[in-house]
Structure formats: C-alpha cells, structure tokens
Design a protein around this motif. Structure first.
Motif, PDB file in Angstrom:
ATOM      1  N   ARG A 160       0.827  -1.203   0.000  1.00 46.40           N
ATOM      2  CA  ARG A 160       0.000   0.000   0.000  1.00 46.40           C
ATOM      3  C   ARG A 160       0.862   1.254   0.000  1.00 46.40           C
ATOM      4  O   ARG A 160       0.547   2.245  -0.665  1.00 46.40           O
ATOM      5  N   GLU A 161       1.953   1.221   0.738  1.00 52.08           N
ATOM      6  CA  GLU A 161       2.858   2.366   0.763  1.00 52.08           C
ATOM      7  C   GLU A 161       3.473   2.606  -0.622  1.00 52.08           C
ATOM      8  O   GLU A 161       3.581   3.750  -1.079  1.00 52.08           O
ATOM      9  N   LEU A 162       3.880   1.529  -1.277  1.00 49.30           N
ATOM     10  CA  LEU A 162       4.494   1.652  -2.602  1.00 49.30           C
ATOM     11  C   LEU A 162       3.488   2.149  -3.637  1.00 49.30           C
ATOM     12  O   LEU A 162       3.818   2.959  -4.501  1.00 49.30           O
ATOM     13  N   LEU A 163       2.258   1.670  -3.555  1.00 51.17           N
ATOM     14  CA  LEU A 163       1.226   2.137  -4.480  1.00 51.17           C
ATOM     15  C   LEU A 163       0.946   3.619  -4.258  1.00 51.17           C
ATOM     16  O   LEU A 163       0.776   4.381  -5.212  1.00 51.17           O
ATOM     17  N   ASN A 164       0.892   4.029  -3.011  1.00 55.16           N
ATOM     18  CA  ASN A 164       0.658   5.443  -2.716  1.00 55.16           C
ATOM     19  C   ASN A 164       1.793   6.324  -3.224  1.00 55.16           C
ATOM     20  O   ASN A 164       1.600   7.506  -3.519  1.00 55.16           O
ATOM     21  N   ALA A 165       2.986   5.751  -3.308  1.00 52.87           N
ATOM     22  CA  ALA A 165       4.146   6.504  -3.793  1.00 52.87           C
ATOM     23  C   ALA A 165       4.265   6.453  -5.312  1.00 52.87           C
ATOM     24  O   ALA A 165       5.206   7.016  -5.880  1.00 52.87           O
ATOM     25  N   GLY A 166       3.342   5.790  -5.993  1.00 54.39           N
ATOM     26  CA  GLY A 166       3.396   5.701  -7.447  1.00 54.39           C
ATOM     27  C   GLY A 166       4.428   4.734  -7.967  1.00 54.39           C
ATOM     28  O   GLY A 166       4.866   4.851  -9.116  1.00 54.39           O
ATOM     29  N   ARG A 167       4.815   3.734  -7.164  1.00 58.42           N
ATOM     30  CA  ARG A 167       5.851   2.792  -7.573  1.00 58.42           C
ATOM     31  C   ARG A 167       5.289   1.432  -7.981  1.00 58.42           C
ATOM     32  O   ARG A 167       6.045   0.507  -8.269  1.00 58.42           O
ATOM     33  N   GLY A 168       3.965   1.285  -7.990  1.00 54.55           N
ATOM     34  CA  GLY A 168       3.379   0.016  -8.371  1.00 54.55           C
ATOM     35  C   GLY A 168       3.581  -0.291  -9.849  1.00 54.55           C
ATOM     36  O   GLY A 168       3.607   0.599 -10.691  1.00 54.55           O
ATOM     37  N   ILE A 169       3.722  -1.572 -10.183  1.00 53.62           N
ATOM     38  CA  ILE A 169       3.916  -2.019 -11.560  1.00 53.62           C
ATOM     39  C   ILE A 169       2.559  -2.380 -12.154  1.00 53.62           C
ATOM     40  O   ILE A 169       1.781  -3.102 -11.526  1.00 53.62           O
ATOM     41  N   TYR A 314       3.943   1.870 -14.869  1.00 58.49           N
ATOM     42  CA  TYR A 314       3.790   1.986 -13.433  1.00 58.49           C
ATOM     43  C   TYR A 314       2.408   2.520 -13.100  1.00 58.49           C
ATOM     44  O   TYR A 314       1.748   3.168 -13.900  1.00 58.49           O
ATOM     45  N   LEU A 315       1.961   2.216 -11.898  1.00 60.17           N
ATOM     46  CA  LEU A 315       0.659   2.675 -11.433  1.00 60.17           C
ATOM     47  C   LEU A 315       0.802   4.043 -10.787  1.00 60.17           C
ATOM     48  O   LEU A 315       1.631   4.220  -9.893  1.00 60.17           O
ATOM     49  N   PRO A 316       0.013   5.039 -11.198  1.00 60.04           N
ATOM     50  CA  PRO A 316       0.077   6.348 -10.539  1.00 60.04           C
ATOM     51  C   PRO A 316      -0.522   6.278  -9.149  1.00 60.04           C
ATOM     52  O   PRO A 316      -1.282   5.350  -8.840  1.00 60.04           O
ATOM     53  N   PRO A 317      -0.182   7.208  -8.276  1.00 58.73           N
ATOM     54  CA  PRO A 317      -0.794   7.225  -6.939  1.00 58.73           C
ATOM     55  C   PRO A 317      -2.306   7.348  -7.063  1.00 58.73           C
ATOM     56  O   PRO A 317      -2.822   7.892  -8.034  1.00 58.73           O
ATOM     57  N   PRO A 318      -3.058   6.846  -6.079  1.00 56.16           N
ATOM     58  CA  PRO A 318      -4.513   6.949  -6.136  1.00 56.16           C
ATOM     59  C   PRO A 318      -4.978   8.392  -6.201  1.00 56.16           C
ATOM     60  O   PRO A 318      -4.353   9.293  -5.649  1.00 56.16           O
ATOM     61  N   ASP A 319      -6.083   8.628  -6.886  1.00 55.45           N
ATOM     62  CA  ASP A 319      -6.685   9.952  -6.996  1.00 55.45           C
ATOM     63  C   ASP A 319      -7.439  10.254  -5.712  1.00 55.45           C
ATOM     64  O   ASP A 319      -8.349   9.512  -5.329  1.00 55.45           O
TER      65      ASP A 319
END
Length: 353
Positions: A160-169, A314-319
């Motif tokens: 969850r921390e990585l996704l919030n930082a925009g680092r998700g693949i 990469y996945l952008p941070p959640p809106d």
C-alpha cells in the motif's frame, strides 16, 4: 518500515563456502546440514512437514518422493534471515520437470522455521507443479502466502505504501516479467498482494490456490497480452488484465482484518535431463542498492515482442477524489506528508472478556 531481512544472490554465493556444517540428517526428500545433529533433524522434519502441507494446500495431493534428496543448508545467526532455492529444469519423457534443486537458509531459528523454510518449500511445490520457472511475481507472492502473520502483514502494508508513492507495476507488465525488476521490493510486496487477492477471489483456501494455478498455466502459454487477458476472463471473469487490476486496487481501499496465517503445528510423528537451466529464487527482496538512484519512469519490462512502449508501466498514486476528498486552501507553510490513501490492514481487535 522495512519489508524484511534477506540477502541477495551475491551474498548467498559468498555464504556457501564460508559455512562449515558439523552434522547432517537425511529424510526421504532432504539432506539437511546444520551446526548440530539436533538442529539438522529438527529442520529436516519441518521441511518434510511443509513439503506435504504446501503440496496439499496448492494441488490437493502430495508430491511424489524426489529421485534425489534436496540439499538443505541451515545456518543459525542473529542477523537478518533469508534463503534461496536453486532449481535446474529440464525434460524427462517429453515433459518439463525439475531435475535438481538446492536450498540454503540462514537467520534466527524461529524465523527460519516458521517463515523462511515454508516460503522456500512453497517454491519447490510451484516449480514441480509446472516443471518450469514460474512468473516471478507469483512465485514470490505465492510463497509469501506461506509465511507467518507478521511477515504477511508487513508485505501488505508495504504494498500500500508503494502504491501510494506511485511505484506500483502495471499488472499487464508485472504478469509478463521473466526477470526481477530493478525495484525488487515492489515485486515482492505487490506480488504477494495480487496473489492474496486472486486466491480470495477464487474462493480462498485450496480452491482459490487451484484457480491461481489455472490462471498461471493459461497466462504462461505465450506469456503475452492475449494469453493473460484470456486467463483473466476464463478463470476470474474479467474482460482484461486492466479490469482485474482495477478490481484489485478497489479491494485494497477496504482493508481486511489482520488474520493469523497458520495455526500451531506439531512435529510429533514426523519422521536424465535435456535443455537444462538453473533458476535461483531467493525468499525475499535484497536491500535496495544505495549507489543506484531511484527511477520512476520504468518499473518493469515485458518481453520485447509484446512491449507496449506507449503505455505507462507503473501505477500512478490513487486519486484523492476517489475517496471523496475536497481540496483545502491553506496559507503557504510547510505541511506534513499526505496521509496514505490505501490504509494498512486493521490491527487485531481486542477480545472482550
């Protein structure tokens, strides 16, 4: 928060010659080397227990006895724990098989017994089921499912921390990756999160794991956008991998309770290839290199023949608007970092007397 311990393949290679075991113990499928005969026997019995347990959990049946015992090196230390399993894949009777394997683990005893060892044994179950290398995200993510509750919780929070930082693949990239990405920690945390989601989506337990195996088998045939989209549709009912990704992210916005990964175990009563290739699977991500600057533009690569270079990897941070947030106007001043949008799992609720 660190995801956890673990040493890289380089450290694994250096570890082997420096380790001088004093005792060994043979089981039906393992030859265990450790500092004492008692430790060698204990780890051998647990290895056999996990071998049976994980095979039943994933495939519904035990693996047949291996033609050659797997060497298992155990080193007890007070440092961070970790492990690695090396496979050689080949062909026997016209089908892909594992022709040899070797396992090494090191760290604090309880962490090895209840987290690292079941993780490494799960690698062997997946490898023997397919007879060839499993996609990295699923091999590591599925093996983390065998770890203890604390480790699974840490992987969930870190994802969850990585996704919030925009680092998700992006999943369309993650699923097709055949090598570890530069951002190793993302593959482990996100691989676990996606694996956990798909197992629950498939019915949880043995049924959910069986559907994940079916999904992997279909996607690996061709390992391209078409095969993974077809697998997502047939197994889980999603039109595309992108639709699966959206559902997974939505599920993360409603975090589940923290639950225990496994109950208490008892050790009572435990007592020629061609086209070979070797695979090293370590049990968690090595430390991020300190001399390598972070890179945001690319988080993973897909095979060249199917690469969609014009689409983000990469996945952008959640809106924030997805959570009903409204912008707040404040005078210019230093502000703390924004709160996480994908909250970590809830802590255990206290039991009322």
């Amino acid at each position: 928060m660190t995801l956890r311990r673990h040493f890289s393949a380089i450290v694994v290679a250096l570890f082997a010659p420096a380790f001088a075991p004093a005792a060994s113990y043979d089981t039906a499928n393992f030859t265990v080397e450790a500092s004492t005969a008692k430790l060698a026997q204990e780890f051998g019995e647990w290895a056999e227990t996990y071998r049976k347990e994980k095979a039943l959990e994933w495939t519904g049946r035990e693996m047949p006895q291996w033609p050659r015992r797997c060497p298992l090196q155990v080193q007890i230390t007070q440092n961070s724990a970790g492990g690695a399993t090396t496979f050689t894949f080949g062909q026997e009777g016209g089908r892909p098989v594992v022709t040899s394997l070797r396992m090494e683990i090191r760290g604090e005893k309880q962490q090895l017994l209840h987290s690292v060892l079941p993780h490494e044994v799960t690698h062997t179950v997946l490898a023997h089921y397919f007879g060839r290398p499993v996609p990295r995200w699923a091999d590591e993510g599925g093996s983390v499912l065998s770890e203890n509750d604390d480790e699974r919780y840490n992987h969930d929070v870190r994802c969850r921390e990585l996704l919030n930082a925009g680092r998700g693949i992006r999943l369309r990239v993650l699923f097709r990756m055949t090598e570890y990405p530069r951002d190793m920690i993302v593959l482990y945390a996100q691989g676990y999160s996606v694996s956990h989601y798909l197992v629950r989506k498939g019915g949880d337990g043995r049924e959910g794991r069986g559907k994940l195996l079916q999904f992997l088998g279909m996607g690996m045939q061709g390992n391209n956008a078409e095969s993974w989209n077809a697998a997502a549709n047939k197994v889980y009912g999603f039109d595309t991998i992108d639709a699966l990704e959206e559902s997974w992210l939505t599920a993360l916005k409603a975090p589940p309770d923290r639950v225990v990964a496994r109950g208490t175990h008892s050790s009572a009563g435990l007592t020629s290839a061609s086209a070979a290739r070797t695979e090293l699977r370590s049990s968690a991500a090595p430390t991020v290199p300190l001399l390598e600057p972070p890179v945001r533009a690319v988080r993973g690569t897909a095979p060249d023949r199917d690469r969609e270079s014009a689409r983000p990897t990469y996945l952008p941070p959640p809106d924030p608007s997805a959570f009903g947030s409204s912008p707040v106007v404040r005078p210019p001043q230093p502000e703390p970092p924004p709160p996480s949008l994908l909250l970590p799992p809830e802590l255990p609720r206290p039991v009322k007397p």
